[in-house]
Design a protein around this motif. Structure first.
Motif, mmCIF file in Angstrom:
data_model
loop_
_atom_site.group_PDB
_atom_site.id
_atom_site.type_symbol
_atom_site.label_atom_id
_atom_site.label_comp_id
_atom_site.label_asym_id
_atom_site.label_seq_id
_atom_site.Cartn_x
_atom_site.Cartn_y
_atom_site.Cartn_z
ATOM 1 N N ASN A 138 -66.478 9.628 -95.353
ATOM 2 C CA ASN A 138 -67.145 8.480 -94.741
ATOM 3 C C ASN A 138 -67.735 7.538 -95.787
ATOM 4 O OD1 ASN A 138 -66.679 9.274 -92.048
ATOM 5 N ND2 ASN A 138 -68.431 10.675 -92.111
ATOM 6 N N ASP A 139 -67.822 8.008 -97.030
ATOM 7 C CA ASP A 139 -68.379 7.188 -98.107
ATOM 8 C C ASP A 139 -67.252 6.446 -98.818
ATOM 9 O OD1 ASP A 139 -70.951 6.835 -99.967
ATOM 10 O OD2 ASP A 139 -69.175 7.027 -101.237
ATOM 11 N N PRO A 140 -67.368 5.126 -99.006
ATOM 12 C CA PRO A 140 -66.274 4.362 -99.616
ATOM 13 C C PRO A 140 -65.963 4.777 -101.049
ATOM 14 C CG PRO A 140 -68.264 3.019 -99.378
ATOM 15 C CD PRO A 140 -68.492 4.262 -98.601
ATOM 16 N N ILE A 141 -66.935 5.304 -101.769
ATOM 17 C CA ILE A 141 -66.674 5.744 -103.137
ATOM 18 C C ILE A 141 -65.789 6.984 -103.153
ATOM 19 C CG2 ILE A 141 -67.738 6.664 -105.239
ATOM 20 C CD1 ILE A 141 -70.162 4.961 -104.678
ATOM 21 N N LEU A 142 -66.079 7.920 -102.263
ATOM 22 C CA LEU A 142 -65.364 9.192 -102.268
ATOM 23 C C LEU A 142 -64.106 9.189 -101.411
ATOM 24 C CD1 LEU A 142 -68.339 11.724 -102.000
ATOM 25 C CD2 LEU A 142 -67.149 10.964 -104.056
ATOM 26 N N GLN A 143 -63.997 8.274 -100.495
ATOM 27 C CA GLN A 143 -62.871 8.294 -99.552
ATOM 28 C C GLN A 143 -61.506 8.399 -100.229
ATOM 29 O OE1 GLN A 143 -61.737 4.735 -97.162
ATOM 30 N NE2 GLN A 143 -62.305 6.037 -95.407
ATOM 31 N N PRO A 144 -61.193 7.569 -101.237
ATOM 32 C CA PRO A 144 -59.870 7.705 -101.863
ATOM 33 C C PRO A 144 -59.695 9.013 -102.609
ATOM 34 C CG PRO A 144 -61.240 6.111 -103.045
ATOM 35 C CD PRO A 144 -61.950 6.423 -101.773
ATOM 36 N N LEU A 145 -60.772 9.570 -103.152
ATOM 37 C CA LEU A 145 -60.683 10.830 -103.883
ATOM 38 C C LEU A 145 -60.398 11.979 -102.929
ATOM 39 C CD1 LEU A 145 -63.744 10.410 -106.294
ATOM 40 C CD2 LEU A 145 -61.370 9.674 -106.634
ATOM 41 N N VAL A 146 -61.048 11.964 -101.777
ATOM 42 C CA VAL A 146 -60.830 13.005 -100.777
ATOM 43 C C VAL A 146 -59.401 12.932 -100.249
ATOM 44 C CG1 VAL A 146 -61.484 13.804 -98.476
ATOM 45 C CG2 VAL A 146 -63.255 13.152 -100.124
ATOM 46 N N ARG A 147 -58.916 11.731 -100.040
ATOM 47 C CA ARG A 147 -57.555 11.550 -99.528
ATOM 48 C C ARG A 147 -56.525 12.094 -100.529
ATOM 49 N NH1 ARG A 147 -57.431 6.321 -99.213
ATOM 50 N NH2 ARG A 147 -58.479 6.256 -97.193
ATOM 51 N N GLN A 148 -56.785 11.908 -101.818
ATOM 52 C CA GLN A 148 -55.851 12.360 -102.850
ATOM 53 C C GLN A 148 -55.857 13.876 -103.000
ATOM 54 O OE1 GLN A 148 -57.062 10.302 -106.416
ATOM 55 N NE2 GLN A 148 -56.833 8.290 -105.460
ATOM 56 N N ASN A 149 -57.002 14.502 -102.769
ATOM 57 C CA ASN A 149 -57.105 15.940 -103.021
ATOM 58 C C ASN A 149 -58.025 16.604 -101.986
ATOM 59 O OD1 ASN A 149 -57.036 18.464 -104.144
ATOM 60 N ND2 ASN A 149 -57.548 17.796 -106.214
ATOM 61 N N PRO A 150 -57.532 16.816 -100.774
ATOM 62 C CA PRO A 150 -58.388 17.337 -99.705
ATOM 63 C C PRO A 150 -58.794 18.793 -99.889
ATOM 64 C CG PRO A 150 -56.122 17.213 -98.964
ATOM 65 C CD PRO A 150 -56.159 16.546 -100.302
ATOM 66 N N GLY A 151 -58.122 19.533 -100.748
ATOM 67 C CA GLY A 151 -58.411 20.954 -100.913
ATOM 68 C C GLY A 151 -59.227 21.291 -102.139
ATOM 69 N N ALA A 169 -76.503 9.368 -103.445
ATOM 70 C CA ALA A 169 -75.996 10.705 -103.121
ATOM 71 C C ALA A 169 -76.697 11.324 -101.915
ATOM 72 C CB ALA A 169 -76.140 11.628 -104.327
ATOM 73 N N GLU A 170 -77.784 10.729 -101.447
ATOM 74 C CA GLU A 170 -78.457 11.252 -100.254
ATOM 75 C C GLU A 170 -77.508 11.285 -99.062
ATOM 76 O OE1 GLU A 170 -81.674 12.489 -99.582
ATOM 77 O OE2 GLU A 170 -81.547 12.739 -101.761
ATOM 78 N N ARG A 171 -76.573 10.348 -99.022
ATOM 79 C CA ARG A 171 -75.631 10.299 -97.895
ATOM 80 C C ARG A 171 -74.575 11.402 -98.007
ATOM 81 N NH1 ARG A 171 -73.376 4.366 -98.822
ATOM 82 N NH2 ARG A 171 -75.542 4.164 -99.525
ATOM 83 N N TRP A 172 -74.512 12.091 -99.148
ATOM 84 C CA TRP A 172 -73.534 13.175 -99.330
ATOM 85 C C TRP A 172 -74.102 14.543 -98.973
ATOM 86 C CZ3 TRP A 172 -72.378 11.131 -104.918
ATOM 87 C CH2 TRP A 172 -71.672 9.929 -104.822
ATOM 88 N N TYR A 174 -69.870 19.229 -103.894
ATOM 89 C CA TYR A 174 -68.458 18.876 -103.708
ATOM 90 C C TYR A 174 -68.223 17.417 -104.096
ATOM 91 C CZ TYR A 174 -67.918 23.370 -101.485
ATOM 92 O OH TYR A 174 -67.882 24.723 -101.259
ATOM 93 N N ALA A 175 -69.189 16.561 -103.798
ATOM 94 C CA ALA A 175 -69.086 15.163 -104.230
ATOM 95 C C ALA A 175 -69.022 15.093 -105.749
ATOM 96 C CB ALA A 175 -70.268 14.363 -103.704
ATOM 97 N N ALA A 176 -69.858 15.890 -106.419
ATOM 98 C CA ALA A 176 -69.841 15.915 -107.881
ATOM 99 C C ALA A 176 -68.495 16.382 -108.402
ATOM 100 C CB ALA A 176 -70.951 16.838 -108.391
ATOM 101 N N PRO A 213 -62.269 21.346 -94.448
ATOM 102 C CA PRO A 213 -62.073 20.253 -93.474
ATOM 103 C C PRO A 213 -63.390 19.613 -93.042
ATOM 104 C CG PRO A 213 -60.646 22.086 -92.937
ATOM 105 C CD PRO A 213 -61.562 22.569 -94.021
ATOM 106 N N GLY A 214 -64.402 20.441 -92.792
ATOM 107 C CA GLY A 214 -65.699 19.894 -92.387
ATOM 108 C C GLY A 214 -66.374 19.134 -93.508
ATOM 109 N N ILE A 215 -66.290 19.668 -94.727
ATOM 110 C CA ILE A 215 -66.927 19.025 -95.879
ATOM 111 C C ILE A 215 -66.276 17.684 -96.182
ATOM 112 C CG2 ILE A 215 -67.306 19.229 -98.370
ATOM 113 C CD1 ILE A 215 -67.521 22.280 -97.926
#
Length: 504
Positions: A306-319, A475-478, A484-486, A298-300
């Motif tokens: 917060n990043d527009p590139i990763l936001q839809p990916l996180v929403r699709q697979n939060p675990g 990726a500095e913002r990750w 996990y972003a990778a 949840p924290g990760i």
């Protein structure tokens, strides 16, 4: 408590927020008991509670574990993770029983520091001494083995490091306020009967050790199994729709480890078959890292979303988890074998290596599993790798050099940065390999192989950077969760291709 304030902890306690399970523990001064934030008990008054970063710290301050919410079964505390690499390694060794048979001085020597400095690190970052942590850990894992395994009380007393059944019973009664037998639930092994299914050999049998390991939700277990299935080494591993299995060699004994992930409750049913069951503490610690069970998802994901590139990916697979590895040396071999070739080709090369140099297993241990050998020891690969068919000679020589380094006493136990620095001096070990070793082999949550073709392809398809340099900058913002972003970027590829396939 680092990023957690007492007010935030109390709010999470009032709402029984499962996202904080394992991140802190609540001690009630009027009862002398400490709980997980998800405990169903009545919420205590604010002025009657104290918050601690780990169960061990709460116990060291005189509080007893709650028998309802069972702090010993909570996902691992991240209290020391990422704070100090030496401390993180010390905690891992204590978790595996380093102080059950050894001293604090011996542990410090393994870490390459003085025992005084080790005690300072523990006190500064956890609030307890190494011995206090080890004693609390021993009590916690003993209760977990009582409730969540099918081991006998005598076996648990021995494995948990109590020396005798009498001392075991007395110590646990003092710590928990009741006899150990009163908590016995004892998992019952499943013994298949009648028609045999393809899965039957990977279910608990009569003499197997069975233990359940909890994960912090959400837990995307299907994705982990798919990941391991695509990369399973023939003869060493077997992965089905509901299990991951492999041969192991623990404390000089062979065995078969079967992991059956589940989402309700989230975690892994761990089955250990054969003599290696005596190493259950180290086995369970390795499985937790292999399946990334202790990640604070949840924290990760809150940070990455917060990043527009990763936001839809996180929403699709939060675990989504970052798959770990069973053994540093084994993973280093996989990394070298997989350089610049496909997953399928890398699996074939690894399977040949296992069949040629690995020690064969007894058919009685691995019947009907397809698992036949242990992974070869470093010494064997160091001697034979230059003659390995199917790969360029330069890569075979790199493999031999890597194996020779791991064959050196203590090399595999070096801290991550030192180990990577040592490997970087070898011909054929470049930045990509080192980053990938850091990501999966060492479990660095911030490792990021920016030059990986798969990451670049995924980033470009999502409208992100298209070169290694610009991707590194973005990726500095990750940080500190770039690993996990990778994993999110790799997972987004409908048809994985490029170097991300080789060993990931």
């Amino acid at each position: 408590m680092d990023t957690l304030t007492d007010d935030l902890c109390y709010q999470a306690l009032k709402t029984r927020d499962a996202r904080f399970d394992g991140r802190f523990y609540t001690a009630v001064v009027t009862t002398g008991i400490f709980c997980r934030p998800i405990c169903p008990a009545v919420t205590p008054r604010r002025d009657n509670v104290r918050f601690y970063p780990s169960a061990e710290t709460a116990m060291a301050n005189g509080f007893r574990p709650c028998l309802r919410c069972r702090p010993e079964a909570a996902p691992g505390s991240p209290a020391a993770a990422g704070v100090h690499t030496t401390l993180a390694r010390a905690v891992r060794l204590v978790e595996e029983g380093a102080l059950d048979t050894g001293s604090v001085s011996e542990l410090a020597e393994r870490l390459g520091i003085t025992d005084r400095y080790l005690r300072q690190l523990y006190q500064r970052h956890t609030g307890v001494s190494p011995s206090q942590h080890a004693r609390a850990r021993r009590l916690l894992r003993a209760r977990q083995l009582i409730v969540d395994s099918n081991l006998s009380m005598t076996d648990i007393a021995d494995i948990a490091g109590f020396g005798s059944l009498r001392r075991f019973n007395q110590t646990l009664k003092e710590a928990y306020g009741g006899a150990p037998t009163a908590w016995r639930r004892g998992l019952k092994p499943h013994v298949s009967a009648g028609a045999q299914s393809p899965d039957s050999s990977f279910l608990p049998a009569k003499d197997d050790l069975v233990l359940f390991l909890q994960a912090r939700p959400p837990f995307a277990s299907d994705e982990l199994l798919s990941f391991f299935r695509a990369r399973a080494i023939p003869g060493l591993e077997s992965v089905g729709e509901q299990y991951y299995a492999r041969s192991v060699f623990m404390r000089g004994q062979p065995g078969l480890v079967i992991c059956r992930p589940q989402t309700s409750p989230p975690g892994v049913q761990l089955i250990v078959r054969g003599p290696a069951r005596q190493g259950i503490l180290e086995v369970s610690a390795r499985v937790r890292r292999l399946f990334d069970l202790d990640a604070d998802l949840p924290g990760i994901t809150a940070d990455l979303a917060n990043d527009p590139i990763l936001q839809p990916l996180v929403r699709q697979n939060p675990g989504l988890r970052v798959p770990g590895c069973w053994d540093r040396f084994e993973f280093a071999v996989r990394a070298v074998l997989g350089q610049q070739i496909s997953i399928t080709a890398a699996r074939t090369l690894a399977g040949r290596l296992v069949a040629r140099l690995g020690n064969p297993l007894s058919p009685d241990l691995t019947a009907d599993t397809g698992i036949t050998h242990q992974f070869p020891p470093a010494e064997a690969i160091a001697r034979q790798a230059p003659e390995n068919p199917g790969m360029p000679r330069s890569r075979a020589e790199t493999l031999a050099q890597v194996a020779a380094r791991f064959a050196e006493p203590g090399f595999a136990e070096l801290d991550g940065n030192t180990l990577l620095e040592q490997l970087a001096s070898l011909r054929g070990i470049g930045p990509w390999t080192l980053n990938y070793l850091s990501l999966r082999g060492l479990g660095d949550p911030d490792a990021f192989p920016a030059s990986d073709l798969g990451l670049l392809k995924a980033s470009a398809s999502l409208g992100g950077p298209t070169t290694a340099g610009t991707l590194t900058g973005h990726a500095e913002r990750w940080r500190p969760w770039r690993a996990y972003a990778a994993q999110y970027l790799w997972t987004s590829l409908a048809t994985p291709s490029g170097r991300e396939e080789t060993i990931s």
